[in-house]
Motif scaffolding. Structure first.
Motif, PDB file in Angstrom:
ATOM      1  N   GLY A   1       0.880  -1.081   0.148  1.00 20.66           N
ATOM      2  CA  GLY A   1       0.098   0.011   0.176  1.00 20.66           C
ATOM      3  C   GLY A   1       0.728   1.170  -0.023  1.00 20.66           C
ATOM      4  O   GLY A   1       1.906   1.175   0.528  1.00 20.66           O
ATOM      5  N   VAL A   2       0.592   2.190  -0.726  1.00 17.47           N
ATOM      6  CA  VAL A   2       1.385   3.719  -0.630  1.00 17.47           C
ATOM      7  C   VAL A   2       0.186   4.638  -0.593  1.00 17.47           C
ATOM      8  O   VAL A   2       0.637   5.771  -1.021  1.00 17.47           O
ATOM      9  N   ASP A   3      -0.894   4.477   0.076  1.00 13.83           N
ATOM     10  CA  ASP A   3      -1.898   5.799   0.347  1.00 13.83           C
ATOM     11  C   ASP A   3      -1.153   6.727   1.407  1.00 13.83           C
ATOM     12  O   ASP A   3      -1.538   7.597   1.471  1.00 13.83           O
ATOM     13  N   HIS A   4       0.054   6.160   1.981  1.00 11.73           N
ATOM     14  CA  HIS A   4       0.840   7.192   3.096  1.00 11.73           C
ATOM     15  C   HIS A   4       1.857   8.119   2.024  1.00 11.73           C
ATOM     16  O   HIS A   4       2.543   8.954   2.869  1.00 11.73           O
ATOM     17  N   ILE A   5       1.796   7.963   0.932  1.00 12.30           N
ATOM     18  CA  ILE A   5       2.740   8.810  -0.080  1.00 12.30           C
ATOM     19  C   ILE A   5       1.966   9.360  -0.987  1.00 12.30           C
ATOM     20  O   ILE A   5       0.979   8.931  -1.772  1.00 12.30           O
ATOM     21  N   ASP A   6       2.402  10.652  -1.078  1.00 12.85           N
ATOM     22  CA  ASP A   6       1.772  11.664  -2.219  1.00 12.85           C
ATOM     23  C   ASP A   6       2.418  11.046  -3.487  1.00 12.85           C
ATOM     24  O   ASP A   6       3.562  11.870  -3.984  1.00 12.85           O
ATOM     25  N   VAL A   7       2.007  10.272  -4.324  1.00 11.13           N
ATOM     26  CA  VAL A   7       2.742   9.779  -5.431  1.00 11.13           C
ATOM     27  C   VAL A   7       2.624  10.743  -6.332  1.00 11.13           C
ATOM     28  O   VAL A   7       3.573  11.057  -7.181  1.00 11.13           O
ATOM     29  N   GLU A   8       1.376  11.611  -6.589  1.00 16.85           N
ATOM     30  CA  GLU A   8       1.367  12.464  -7.614  1.00 16.85           C
ATOM     31  C   GLU A   8       2.477  13.592  -7.572  1.00 16.85           C
ATOM     32  O   GLU A   8       3.158  14.087  -8.546  1.00 16.85           O
ATOM     33  N   SER A   9       2.567  13.920  -6.193  1.00 14.71           N
ATOM     34  CA  SER A   9       3.522  15.040  -5.879  1.00 14.71           C
ATOM     35  C   SER A   9       4.928  14.734  -6.161  1.00 14.71           C
ATOM     36  O   SER A   9       6.067  15.347  -6.532  1.00 14.71           O
ATOM     37  N   ALA A  10       5.199  13.363  -5.795  1.00 15.67           N
ATOM     38  CA  ALA A  10       6.799  12.676  -6.328  1.00 15.67           C
ATOM     39  C   ALA A  10       6.692  12.860  -7.516  1.00 15.67           C
ATOM     40  O   ALA A  10       8.015  13.071  -8.019  1.00 15.67           O
ATOM     41  N   ARG A  11       5.826  12.245  -8.295  1.00 15.23           N
ATOM     42  CA  ARG A  11       5.963  12.349  -9.793  1.00 15.23           C
ATOM     43  C   ARG A  11       6.317  13.767 -10.436  1.00 15.23           C
ATOM     44  O   ARG A  11       7.267  13.813 -11.377  1.00 15.23           O
ATOM     45  N   ARG A  12       5.873  14.647  -9.919  1.00 16.24           N
ATOM     46  CA  ARG A  12       6.080  16.042 -10.370  1.00 16.24           C
ATOM     47  C   ARG A  12       7.485  16.523  -9.982  1.00 16.24           C
ATOM     48  O   ARG A  12       7.891  17.319 -10.939  1.00 16.24           O
ATOM     49  N   ARG A  13       7.941  16.051  -9.178  1.00 15.83           N
ATOM     50  CA  ARG A  13       9.437  16.224  -8.593  1.00 15.83           C
ATOM     51  C   ARG A  13      10.394  15.349  -9.235  1.00 15.83           C
ATOM     52  O   ARG A  13      11.540  15.490  -8.956  1.00 15.83           O
ATOM     53  N   GLY A  14       9.954  14.548  -9.936  1.00 13.17           N
ATOM     54  CA  GLY A  14      10.977  13.393 -10.779  1.00 13.17           C
ATOM     55  C   GLY A  14      11.255  12.409  -9.752  1.00 13.17           C
ATOM     56  O   GLY A  14      12.344  11.880 -10.130  1.00 13.17           O
ATOM     57  N   VAL A  15      10.569  12.031  -8.780  1.00 15.78           N
ATOM     58  CA  VAL A  15      10.790  11.044  -7.964  1.00 15.78           C
ATOM     59  C   VAL A  15       9.807   9.900  -8.269  1.00 15.78           C
ATOM     60  O   VAL A  15       8.761   9.812  -8.169  1.00 15.78           O
ATOM     61  N   LEU A  16      10.714   8.803  -8.467  1.00 18.18           N
ATOM     62  CA  LEU A  16       9.608   7.479  -8.661  1.00 18.18           C
ATOM     63  C   LEU A  16       9.474   6.778  -7.307  1.00 18.18           C
ATOM     64  O   LEU A  16       9.938   6.934  -6.209  1.00 18.18           O
ATOM     65  N   VAL A  17       8.025   6.090  -7.367  1.00 16.19           N
ATOM     66  CA  VAL A  17       7.771   5.252  -6.101  1.00 16.19           C
ATOM     67  C   VAL A  17       7.538   3.897  -6.559  1.00 16.19           C
ATOM     68  O   VAL A  17       6.815   3.635  -7.610  1.00 16.19           O
ATOM     69  N   SER A  18       8.145   3.038  -5.841  1.00 10.95           N
ATOM     70  CA  SER A  18       7.746   1.488  -6.086  1.00 10.95           C
ATOM     71  C   SER A  18       7.158   0.916  -4.869  1.00 10.95           C
ATOM     72  O   SER A  18       7.161   1.450  -3.734  1.00 10.95           O
ATOM     73  N   SER A  19       6.867  -0.137  -4.821  1.00  9.99           N
ATOM     74  CA  SER A  19       5.941  -0.851  -3.782  1.00  9.99           C
ATOM     75  C   SER A  19       6.440  -2.443  -3.753  1.00  9.99           C
ATOM     76  O   SER A  19       7.386  -2.827  -4.576  1.00  9.99           O
ATOM     77  N   THR A  20       5.790  -3.097  -3.033  1.00 11.75           N
ATOM     78  CA  THR A  20       6.031  -4.286  -2.929  1.00 11.75           C
ATOM     79  C   THR A  20       4.830  -5.462  -3.117  1.00 11.75           C
ATOM     80  O   THR A  20       4.244  -6.014  -2.245  1.00 11.75           O
ATOM     81  N   PRO A  21       4.069  -5.426  -4.113  1.00  8.15           N
ATOM     82  CA  PRO A  21       2.809  -6.223  -4.309  1.00  8.15           C
ATOM     83  C   PRO A  21       2.971  -7.556  -4.436  1.00  8.15           C
ATOM     84  O   PRO A  21       3.712  -8.241  -4.937  1.00  8.15           O
TER      85      PRO A  21
END
Length: 328
Positions: A81-101
Motif C-alpha cells: 500500500g502507498v496511500d501514505h505517499i503523495d505519489v502525484e507530488s513525487a512524480r511532479r518532482r521526478g521521484v519514482l515510487v515503487s512498492s512490494t505487491p
C-alpha cells in the motif's frame, strides 16, 4: 573507476537478512531502534538520500517532498500500500515510487479466514471465558456461533487478496459474492464460482459475512459509511484486513453496541493506533494489531522486492514494481 554507490536511507528496522543485503549493495543508513521516524528525521533523510526505503508509518506528503534534496530519485516502499505517499507530488518532482505487491497475498488471505472463523465461532469470547475462570462446563446453548458452510461471503475488492480469500472460502463451503471496480475475467469467476454484484448496496444487504480488501483512496474513504453499514443483516459480520479508513469506525461501533450486526473482525483501524475506546470492550469483536501480513517469509520477500526495485533503478532501468498515479 568504480561506480558510486547509491545513498539509501531506511526509515524502520527491517529483517536482519534484508538490512545485511542492503548494506552490501548500497551506502545505507539504517535505523538504530524499531521506532518510526519523526517528521524532522524524515525531512533530514530526504535532504541527501538517493533512495528512501519507507514503510506505511511514514507520511510522505507534498510539503515533505517539497523540501527533498535534488538527489532523491526513488521512494522504495516496503509494503504494497502507498496511500501514505503523495505519489502525484513525487512524480511532479521526478521521484519514482515503487512498492512490494503480491508477497503478502496468501498471508493476508489466511488471516482473513482466521478472523472470519474467529468472529463467526466466537473464539475470542471463548478464550476470555477460560482466562477469566468463568467456564462452568458444556451446555447445549452455550457459545453458539455460525456455521460457515452455506454462508454468503461478500468480498469488497476482488484483487489478488480478494481472490485468494475466495479460494479459501470455497474450501469452507461458503458462497462467494463480490463487488469490484471492474468485473474480473469470466474464467476467474468460473474458477472461484463467484457472483458479481455491480451494485454494492444490493450485495451488502444480502451477505452473511462482508470482508474488505480494497485500498484506501479518496474514492474508498468511508466506502462503508453509516448508511451502507445499516444495510447489513442483523446476523452479519464485517471483516477488515485492508485499510481502516474504508470503514466509518464510529458508525460500526454504534451498530455493534446496539446489536444491529452480529460482530466484526478488525486488523486495521481508521485512525491507526488511536482506536475507538469502545471497541476493545465489546464482546462481539475480534481485534488484531495490523498483523495480517506478519509472517517471517512475507517480510523477507518484501525486502527482496525492495532490493530488486532499487537495484534495477541503480542499473538505469524502470523498477519492476513502479507505482503510477493512474494505478491508484
Amino acid at each position: 573507476m568504480p561506480k558510486e554507490r547509491l545513498s539509501v536511507v531506511v526509515t524502520r528496522r527491517l529483517p536482519e537478512a534484508v538490512e545485511t543485503r542492503l548494506s552490501e549493495l548500497f551506502d545505507v543508513r539504517l535505523r538504530e531502534d524499531d521506532t518510526q521516524m519523526t517528521r524532522l528525521e524524515l525531512i533530514d533523510a530526504l535532504k541527501d538520500a538517493d533512495v528512501l526505503v519507507s514503510t506505511l508509518t511514514d507520511k510522505i506528503d507534498a510539503a515533505l517532498l517539497a523540501g527533498a534534496g535534488e538527489r532523491l530519485k526513488l521512494i522504495a516502499n516496503y509494503g504494497a500500500g502507498v496511500d501514505h505517499i503523495d505519489v502525484e507530488s513525487a512524480r511532479r518532482r521526478g521521484v519514482l515510487v515503487s512498492s512490494t505487491p503480491g508477497v503478502v497475498t496468501d498471508d493476508t488471505a489466511d488471516m482473513t479466514m482466521a478472523m472470519i472463523i474467529g468472529a463467526a465461532r466466537r473464539i475470542p469470547e471463548g478464550l476470555r471465558t477460560i482466562s477469566k475462570g468463568e467456564w462452568v462446563g458444556w451446555a447445549p446453548n452455550a457459545m453458539l456461533g455460525r456455521r460457515l458452510s452455506g454462508c454468503r461471503l461478500g468480498i469488497l475488492g476482488m484483487g489478488r487478496i480478494g481472490q485468494a480469500v475466495a479460494q479459501r472460502a470455497r474450501a469452507f463451503g461458503m458462497q462467494v459474492h463480490y463487488h469490484n471496480r471492474r468485473r474480473v475475467r469470466p474464467e476467474v469467476e468460473e474458477k472461484l464460482d463467484a457472483t458479481y454484484w455491480e451494485n454494492l448496496d444490493q450485495m451488502v444487504a444480502r451477505m452473511d459475512v462482508l470482508t474488505i480488501h480494497c485500498p484506501h483512496t479518496p474514492n474508498t474513504f468511508h466506502l462503508m459509511n453509516a448508511r451502507r453499514l445499516k444495510l447489513l443483516k442483523p446476523d452479519a459480520y464485517v471483516v477488515n484486513t485492508s485499510r481502516g479508513e474504508v470503514v466509518d469506525e464510529n458508525a460500526l461501533v454504534r451498530m455493534l453496541k446496539a446489536g444491529d450486526i452480529a460482530g466484526a473482525a478488525l486488523d486495521v483501524y481508521e485512525n491507526g493506533t488511536e482506536i475507538n475506546p469502545d471497541l476493545p470492550r465489546l464482546e462481539n469483536v475480534v481485534m488484531l494489531p495490523h498483523m495480517s501480513s506478519a509472517t517471517v517469509e512475507g517480510r523477507l520477500e518484501m525486502g527482496e522486492k525492495v532490493i530488486i526495485n532499487i537495484k534495477t533503478f541503480a542499473d538505469g532501468h524502470r523498477p519492476p514494481d513502479l507505482v503510477v498515479p493512474a494505478m491508484l
